[in-house]
Write an enzyme that holds these catalytic residues in place. Structure first.
Site, mmCIF file in Angstrom:
data_model
loop_
_atom_site.group_PDB
_atom_site.id
_atom_site.type_symbol
_atom_site.label_atom_id
_atom_site.label_comp_id
_atom_site.label_asym_id
_atom_site.label_seq_id
_atom_site.Cartn_x
_atom_site.Cartn_y
_atom_site.Cartn_z
ATOM 1 N N LYS A 143 -47.482 -5.552 -7.738
ATOM 2 C CA LYS A 143 -46.839 -4.232 -7.749
ATOM 3 C C LYS A 143 -46.793 -3.622 -6.353
ATOM 4 O O LYS A 143 -45.840 -2.949 -5.991
ATOM 5 C CB LYS A 143 -47.602 -3.267 -8.677
ATOM 6 C CG LYS A 143 -47.281 -3.487 -10.136
ATOM 7 C CD LYS A 143 -47.758 -2.318 -10.985
ATOM 8 C CE LYS A 143 -47.517 -2.576 -12.454
ATOM 9 N NZ LYS A 143 -48.169 -1.611 -13.317
ATOM 10 N N LYS A 195 -41.256 -12.610 -14.912
ATOM 11 C CA LYS A 195 -41.582 -11.980 -16.197
ATOM 12 C C LYS A 195 -40.550 -10.914 -16.556
ATOM 13 O O LYS A 195 -40.076 -10.206 -15.675
ATOM 14 C CB LYS A 195 -42.966 -11.330 -16.009
ATOM 15 C CG LYS A 195 -43.675 -10.894 -17.239
ATOM 16 C CD LYS A 195 -45.001 -10.247 -16.850
ATOM 17 C CE LYS A 195 -44.793 -8.936 -16.139
ATOM 18 N NZ LYS A 195 -46.019 -8.154 -15.902
ATOM 19 N N LYS A 227 -40.222 -3.842 -17.191
ATOM 20 C CA LYS A 227 -39.519 -2.556 -17.153
ATOM 21 C C LYS A 227 -39.046 -2.238 -15.752
ATOM 22 O O LYS A 227 -38.109 -1.469 -15.569
ATOM 23 C CB LYS A 227 -40.483 -1.437 -17.563
ATOM 24 C CG LYS A 227 -40.925 -1.464 -18.994
ATOM 25 C CD LYS A 227 -42.021 -0.406 -19.197
ATOM 26 C CE LYS A 227 -42.792 -0.665 -20.459
ATOM 27 N NZ LYS A 227 -44.116 -0.057 -20.479
HETATM 28 P P1 TYM Z 1 -47.777 -2.670 -20.225
HETATM 29 O O1 TYM Z 1 -47.360 -1.305 -20.607
HETATM 30 O O2 TYM Z 1 -47.293 -3.240 -18.931
HETATM 31 O O3 TYM Z 1 -47.372 -3.692 -21.341
HETATM 32 C C1 TYM Z 1 -47.704 -3.454 -22.694
HETATM 33 C C2 TYM Z 1 -47.961 -4.767 -23.416
HETATM 34 O O4 TYM Z 1 -46.789 -5.603 -23.365
HETATM 35 C C3 TYM Z 1 -47.162 -6.892 -22.870
HETATM 36 N N1 TYM Z 1 -46.045 -7.427 -22.073
HETATM 37 C C4 TYM Z 1 -45.508 -8.638 -22.253
HETATM 38 N N2 TYM Z 1 -45.777 -9.623 -23.136
HETATM 39 C C5 TYM Z 1 -45.016 -10.740 -23.072
HETATM 40 N N3 TYM Z 1 -44.005 -10.899 -22.174
HETATM 41 C C6 TYM Z 1 -43.710 -9.949 -21.275
HETATM 42 N N4 TYM Z 1 -42.694 -10.126 -20.412
HETATM 43 C C7 TYM Z 1 -44.472 -8.738 -21.282
HETATM 44 N N5 TYM Z 1 -44.429 -7.592 -20.560
HETATM 45 C C8 TYM Z 1 -45.406 -6.800 -21.055
HETATM 46 C C9 TYM Z 1 -48.395 -6.639 -22.006
HETATM 47 O O5 TYM Z 1 -49.157 -7.807 -21.838
HETATM 48 C C10 TYM Z 1 -49.103 -5.573 -22.790
HETATM 49 O O6 TYM Z 1 -49.865 -6.143 -23.832
HETATM 50 N N6 TYM Z 1 -52.451 -2.071 -18.622
HETATM 51 C C11 TYM Z 1 -51.641 -2.237 -19.797
HETATM 52 C C12 TYM Z 1 -51.794 -1.105 -20.789
HETATM 53 C C13 TYM Z 1 -53.209 -0.790 -21.152
HETATM 54 C C14 TYM Z 1 -54.033 -1.520 -22.059
HETATM 55 C C15 TYM Z 1 -55.260 -0.819 -22.102
HETATM 56 C C16 TYM Z 1 -53.829 -2.673 -22.826
HETATM 57 C C17 TYM Z 1 -53.943 0.264 -20.703
HETATM 58 N N7 TYM Z 1 -55.179 0.243 -21.273
HETATM 59 C C18 TYM Z 1 -56.326 -1.286 -22.879
HETATM 60 C C19 TYM Z 1 -54.888 -3.113 -23.610
HETATM 61 C C20 TYM Z 1 -56.120 -2.434 -23.632
HETATM 62 C C21 TYM Z 1 -50.184 -2.286 -19.382
HETATM 63 O O7 TYM Z 1 -49.793 -1.772 -18.353
HETATM 64 O O8 TYM Z 1 -49.358 -2.793 -20.298
#
Ligand code: TYM
Length: 336
Positions: free
Chosen positions: A115, A199, A202
């Site tokens: 990032k 990947k 967003k």
């Molecule tokens: P975030 O918001 O980036 O993504 C949310 C969830 O979507 C999954 N994901 C994907 N899975 C498969 N292919 C992709 N291209 C893809 N893009 C995103 C992510 O793996 C995630 O499960 N840090 C985390 C949010 C968070 C969190 C937590 C998760 C904050 N606290 C505690 C679990 C437990 C995040 O930014 O996810």
């Protein structure tokens, strides 16, 4: 044998539209878990402010993510659905964990490097310690299982290290469970439709790189039509997909939505042209996503009801978090 009750925790950032990766990599796997376990599903609006964002849009983005959870099948009567910022103990525990985690551990986090790119010096300190807040999210509830996509695995491993170091340093064996990531299915890493090696995300500037949960049928069909592929027809065997990332990605999406293995999908489409397969894939994805988008629209038409549900979720979350935090405060030696 940790003796901790199983508890599932996961979350998603309210930054921009949710896409197919978020749905297949995470939300869809949450649904089965809520039938069996205590589950908390969070909109992580404190994580959302670690990068540039528009404060005027954050509350609505948080409602949209909540609507996406519920429209996808997360049941707020069974699972606790809530906004991270409404439970202040997340910030409190994150501070304590900032004093447990080591700088060297955070320096290894690949997502920060991705990032920040060459601008690490200009990034917020919050973005750097972001995985520490994530550990606090999970452990505040003594979470034992964390269903996420493949890209979050390293962050859950950091949460494991933090739990273990806290337990050791304070001499409180087994105080926090050591949480396990749950990374399941054929769609743990959905790739960009424009580049099979990146990947789906967003933050990709190209709208054509991703399918949003709220895209209409025409947009979905156009995005798949324009999706990058190689000139070869669909192969006979799954093994041959290893060298063909774009083909592999499209077949994986089809397999995930039909709950089949990739080989079963190839048995149906092998030898065929991608143009035909893409048409079938678009129809399939539209049939799965359009009811979700319609339900999201219905829920978002009544923001007051969503806000009410959100506050109720925060109350339920706090009922678990407050007693844990009271114990933590005692363990770290604060006057209680
Ligand atoms: P975030 O918001 O980036 O993504 C949310 C969830 O979507 C999954 N994901 C994907 N899975 C498969 N292919 C992709 N291209 C893809 N893009 C995103 C992510 O793996 C995630 O499960 N840090 C985390 C949010 C968070 C969190 C937590 C998760 C904050 N606290 C505690 C679990 C437990 C995040 O930014 O996810």
């Amino acid at each position: 044998m940790s003796g901790h009750e199983p508890l599932v925790f996961s979350g998603m950032q309210p930054t921009g539209n949710l896409h197919l990766g978020n749905y297949l990599g995470a939300i869809r796997n949450w649904l089965k878990l809520q039938e069996q376990y205590r589950c908390l599903y969070c909109m992580v609006d404190m994580h959302a402010i670690t990068v540039d964002y528009d404060p005027k849009q954050l509350a609505q983005a948080t409602r949209e993510v909540m609507a996406a959870y519920i429209a996808s099948g997360v049941d707020p009567k069974r699972s606790i659905v809530f906004a991270q910022s409404q439970v202040r103990e997340h910030a409190e525990l994150a501070w304590i964990f900032n004093c447990i985690a080591r700088v060297g551990w955070l320096n290894r986090m690949t997502q920060f490097k991705d990032k920040a790119g060459k601008n690490a010096e200009k990034m917020s300190v919050g973005l750097y310690t972001y995985p520490v807040l994530m550990a606090a999210d999970i452990l505040l509830y003594r979470g034992t299982h964390v269903p996420v996509g493949d890209d979050q695995k390293q962050h859950v491993e950091l949460a494991r290290d933090i739990a273990q170091k806290f337990n050791n340093d304070y001499g409180v064996p087994n105080f926090f469970p050591v949480p396990d990531p749950i990374i399941q299915g054929t769609a743990t890493r959905i790739m960009s439709l424009r580049d099979g090696k990146a990947k789906m995300s967003k933050s990709d500037p190209s709208e054509y790189s991703r399918i949003n949960l709220t895209d209409d049928a025409d947009t979905i069909a156009t995005k798949f039509k324009k999706a990058k592929t190689d000139p070869l027809p669909l192969p006979e065997s799954e093994k041959e997909l290893d060298e063909r990332p774009e083909a592999n990605n499209l077949v994986s999406i089809y397999a995930a939505f039909t709950d089949k293995g990739k080989q079963a999908v190839l048995d149906e489409f092998k030898g065929g042209q991608f143009s035909t397969f893409k048409g079938a894939l678009a129809d399939l994805v539209v049939s799965k996503l359009s009811p979700i988008a319609a339900e999201m629209r219905r829920l978002l038409a009544d923001p007051a009801e969503l806000d009410r549900l959100m506050l109720r979720g925060a109350d339920q979350a706090r009922a678990i978090a407050v007693p844990v935090m009271a114990e933590v405060r005692r363990v770290v030696g604060w006057v209680t």
